[in-house]
Design a protein around this motif. Structure first.
Motif, PDB file in Angstrom:
ATOM      1  N   CYS A  89      -9.317  20.280  -2.119  1.00  0.00           N
ATOM      2  CA  CYS A  89      -7.963  20.586  -1.613  1.00  0.00           C
ATOM      3  C   CYS A  89      -7.031  20.953  -2.751  1.00  0.00           C
ATOM      4  O   CYS A  89      -6.135  21.782  -2.612  1.00  0.00           O
ATOM      5  CB  CYS A  89      -7.405  19.407  -0.823  1.00  0.00           C
ATOM      6  SG  CYS A  89      -8.241  19.114   0.781  1.00  0.00           S
ATOM      7  N   SER A  90      -7.262  20.327  -3.925  1.00  0.00           N
ATOM      8  CA  SER A  90      -6.442  20.652  -5.073  1.00  0.00           C
ATOM      9  C   SER A  90      -6.684  22.084  -5.544  1.00  0.00           C
ATOM     10  O   SER A  90      -5.752  22.802  -5.929  1.00  0.00           O
ATOM     11  CB  SER A  90      -6.736  19.659  -6.215  1.00  0.00           C
ATOM     12  OG  SER A  90      -6.029  19.996  -7.384  1.00  0.00           O
TER      13      SER A  90
ATOM     14  N   PHE B 172      -7.053   4.903   0.936  1.00  0.00           N
ATOM     15  CA  PHE B 172      -7.127   5.773  -0.241  1.00  0.00           C
ATOM     16  C   PHE B 172      -7.885   7.052   0.116  1.00  0.00           C
ATOM     17  O   PHE B 172      -9.059   7.226  -0.150  1.00  0.00           O
ATOM     18  CB  PHE B 172      -7.813   5.025  -1.389  1.00  0.00           C
ATOM     19  CG  PHE B 172      -7.712   5.718  -2.714  1.00  0.00           C
ATOM     20  CD1 PHE B 172      -6.465   6.026  -3.271  1.00  0.00           C
ATOM     21  CD2 PHE B 172      -8.850   6.084  -3.423  1.00  0.00           C
ATOM     22  CE1 PHE B 172      -6.365   6.663  -4.502  1.00  0.00           C
ATOM     23  CE2 PHE B 172      -8.755   6.721  -4.640  1.00  0.00           C
ATOM     24  CZ  PHE B 172      -7.502   7.009  -5.180  1.00  0.00           C
ATOM     25  N   ASN B 173      -7.135   7.977   0.773  1.00  0.00           N
ATOM     26  CA  ASN B 173      -7.715   9.209   1.297  1.00  0.00           C
ATOM     27  C   ASN B 173      -6.937  10.423   0.793  1.00  0.00           C
ATOM     28  O   ASN B 173      -5.765  10.320   0.409  1.00  0.00           O
ATOM     29  CB  ASN B 173      -7.679   9.209   2.830  1.00  0.00           C
ATOM     30  CG  ASN B 173      -8.420   8.033   3.422  1.00  0.00           C
ATOM     31  OD1 ASN B 173      -9.477   7.646   2.936  1.00  0.00           O
ATOM     32  ND2 ASN B 173      -7.854   7.440   4.476  1.00  0.00           N
TER      33      ASN B 173
ATOM     34  N   CYS C  44       0.846  -1.197   0.000  1.00  0.00           N
ATOM     35  CA  CYS C  44       0.000   0.000   0.000  1.00  0.00           C
ATOM     36  C   CYS C  44       0.888   1.256   0.000  1.00  0.00           C
ATOM     37  O   CYS C  44       1.813   1.370   0.815  1.00  0.00           O
ATOM     38  CB  CYS C  44      -0.909  -0.019   1.218  1.00  0.00           C
ATOM     39  SG  CYS C  44      -1.970   1.433   1.398  1.00  0.00           S
ATOM     40  N   SER C  45       0.599   2.176  -0.895  1.00  0.00           N
ATOM     41  CA  SER C  45       1.399   3.403  -0.997  1.00  0.00           C
ATOM     42  C   SER C  45       1.214   4.299   0.218  1.00  0.00           C
ATOM     43  O   SER C  45       2.047   5.172   0.475  1.00  0.00           O
ATOM     44  CB  SER C  45       1.034   4.171  -2.265  1.00  0.00           C
ATOM     45  OG  SER C  45       1.377   3.419  -3.418  1.00  0.00           O
TER      46      SER C  45
ATOM     47  N   ASN D 211       2.382  14.965  -7.196  1.00  0.00           N
ATOM     48  CA  ASN D 211       3.622  14.237  -6.908  1.00  0.00           C
ATOM     49  C   ASN D 211       3.292  12.892  -6.222  1.00  0.00           C
ATOM     50  O   ASN D 211       2.573  12.081  -6.789  1.00  0.00           O
ATOM     51  CB  ASN D 211       4.560  15.089  -6.065  1.00  0.00           C
ATOM     52  CG  ASN D 211       4.997  16.349  -6.811  1.00  0.00           C
ATOM     53  OD1 ASN D 211       5.242  16.295  -8.036  1.00  0.00           O
ATOM     54  ND2 ASN D 211       5.076  17.456  -6.112  1.00  0.00           N
ATOM     55  N   ASP D 212       3.775  12.671  -5.010  1.00  0.00           N
ATOM     56  CA  ASP D 212       3.509  11.390  -4.326  1.00  0.00           C
ATOM     57  C   ASP D 212       2.181  11.384  -3.587  1.00  0.00           C
ATOM     58  O   ASP D 212       1.790  10.359  -3.005  1.00  0.00           O
ATOM     59  CB  ASP D 212       4.630  11.081  -3.322  1.00  0.00           C
ATOM     60  CG  ASP D 212       5.942  10.762  -4.025  1.00  0.00           C
ATOM     61  OD1 ASP D 212       5.893  10.354  -5.206  1.00  0.00           O
ATOM     62  OD2 ASP D 212       7.001  10.914  -3.394  1.00  0.00           O
ATOM     63  N   GLU D 213       1.479  12.532  -3.582  1.00  0.00           N
ATOM     64  CA  GLU D 213       0.228  12.622  -2.846  1.00  0.00           C
ATOM     65  C   GLU D 213      -0.951  12.558  -3.799  1.00  0.00           C
ATOM     66  O   GLU D 213      -0.823  12.803  -5.004  1.00  0.00           O
ATOM     67  CB  GLU D 213       0.174  13.918  -2.045  1.00  0.00           C
ATOM     68  CG  GLU D 213       1.228  14.014  -0.963  1.00  0.00           C
ATOM     69  CD  GLU D 213       1.114  15.318  -0.183  1.00  0.00           C
ATOM     70  OE1 GLU D 213       0.548  16.292  -0.739  1.00  0.00           O
ATOM     71  OE2 GLU D 213       1.570  15.355   0.969  1.00  0.00           O
TER      72      GLU D 213
END
Length: 295
Positions: free
Chosen positions: A291-292, A265-266, A237-238, A283-285
């Motif tokens: 929020c974006s 997955f949040n 899981c990432s 990126n990694d998030e």
């Protein structure tokens, strides 16, 4: 009871009289005659037989004073009348059995009432060592293994149709062999990929934990417990970096070359679940749309 002229104490005595002496019953003189002395007086032989002799249970005649008398359970017999009801053999000096009202010698009793050995067809004599199984009887020495022909005796055995095997012969001849240790399986065991295993031999390829009765999976035909499989082969899981196994109804989300548990997955900022929703990779998030837009 005393019979004259055989002096001594106890037991019947017979003899002849030289003095005036009469039978206590018929009052005839016993002078020069044999007599039997009873507690209440002397008796001539005919009177003794008539008043004191027992009746033979077989021929119904009196058992005279000069006959050997045999006695069994309130029944009296002449020696020559005490015979086997079947073969007419004398029972005077040999063992016998009473079956109902019949007296039987041992041979006749065993022939009619005792079991017969299924192997040699001879009578299994009372008191002899025998083995009984499934309604059949064997002499102990006749119950042999169908393979090695050795007496099984009190050892364990395994029936196979009409044959009987000692355990070593049966295992060698019929029992399947464990895929791992190659030894015979006589009871229990598990099947994996159509192959038999001892329960103690069916273990995780990684940690060697027994897998019988447990959830497991495989990799390259080798069985693994869930934990080892997850650590060695499952996607991570990432978010939480723990294995994603998919067992127990576990669901996950994949995006490009990354993977997440459903509950991981949040949104990286507000922590809102993004399962089934639109999201923006940063990126990694991963971010929710709200929020974006705040960036």
């Amino acid at each position: 009871m005393e019979q004259g002229m055989l002096a001594g104490e106890g037991g019947p005595q017979t003899g002849t009289m030289t003095e005036c002496f009469d039978c206590d019953n018929c009052k005839e003189s016993l002078y020069g005659r044999k007599y039997i002395q009873m507690d209440n007086g002397p008796y001539c032989i005919p009177c003794y037989d008539a008043h004191f002799a027992n009746t033979c249970d077989e021929c119904k005649e009196l058992i005279g004073h000069d006959c050997r008398e045999l006695y069994y359970e309130d029944r009296h017999y002449h020696e020559h009348c005490f015979r086997c009801f079947r073969c007419d053999r004398s029972l005077a000096d040999e063992p016998f059995t009473c079956q109902g009202e019949e007296l039987l010698c041992n041979d006749c009793y065993c022939s009619e009432f005792s079991s017969k050995c299924i192997a040699c067809e001879k009578t299994v004599m009372p008191g002899s060592r025998k083995l009984e199984y499934n309604g059949q009887t064997w002499h102990e020495h006749c119950f042999i293994c169908s393979s090695c022909q050795q007496p099984i005796g009190s050892r364990s055995f395994i029936p196979d149709k009409e044959d009987y095997y000692c355990v070593p012969c049966y295992e060698s001849k019929f029992a399947p062999r464990c895929t791992r240790c190659k030894k015979s399986l006589t009871k229990g065991g598990v099947t994996y990929r159509d192959e038999p295993w001892h329960k103690e031999c069916f273990v995780c390829t990684g940690c060697k934990t027994p897998l019988a009765g447990q959830q497991f999976t495989s990799q390259d035909d080798n069985p693994y417990c869930i934990k080892c499989f997850g650590n060695l082969y499952a996607k991570k899981c990432s978010a939480c970096t723990k294995p994603i196994t998919g067992f127990g109804g576990g669901k996950y989300v994949s995006f490009e070359d990354r993977h997440w548990h459903h509950n991981c997955f949040n949104c990286a900022r507000c922590k809102t679940s993004l399962v089934g929703k639109g999201f923006i990779p940063d990126n990694d998030e991963i971010l929710c749309r709200d929020c974006s837009n705040d960036l």
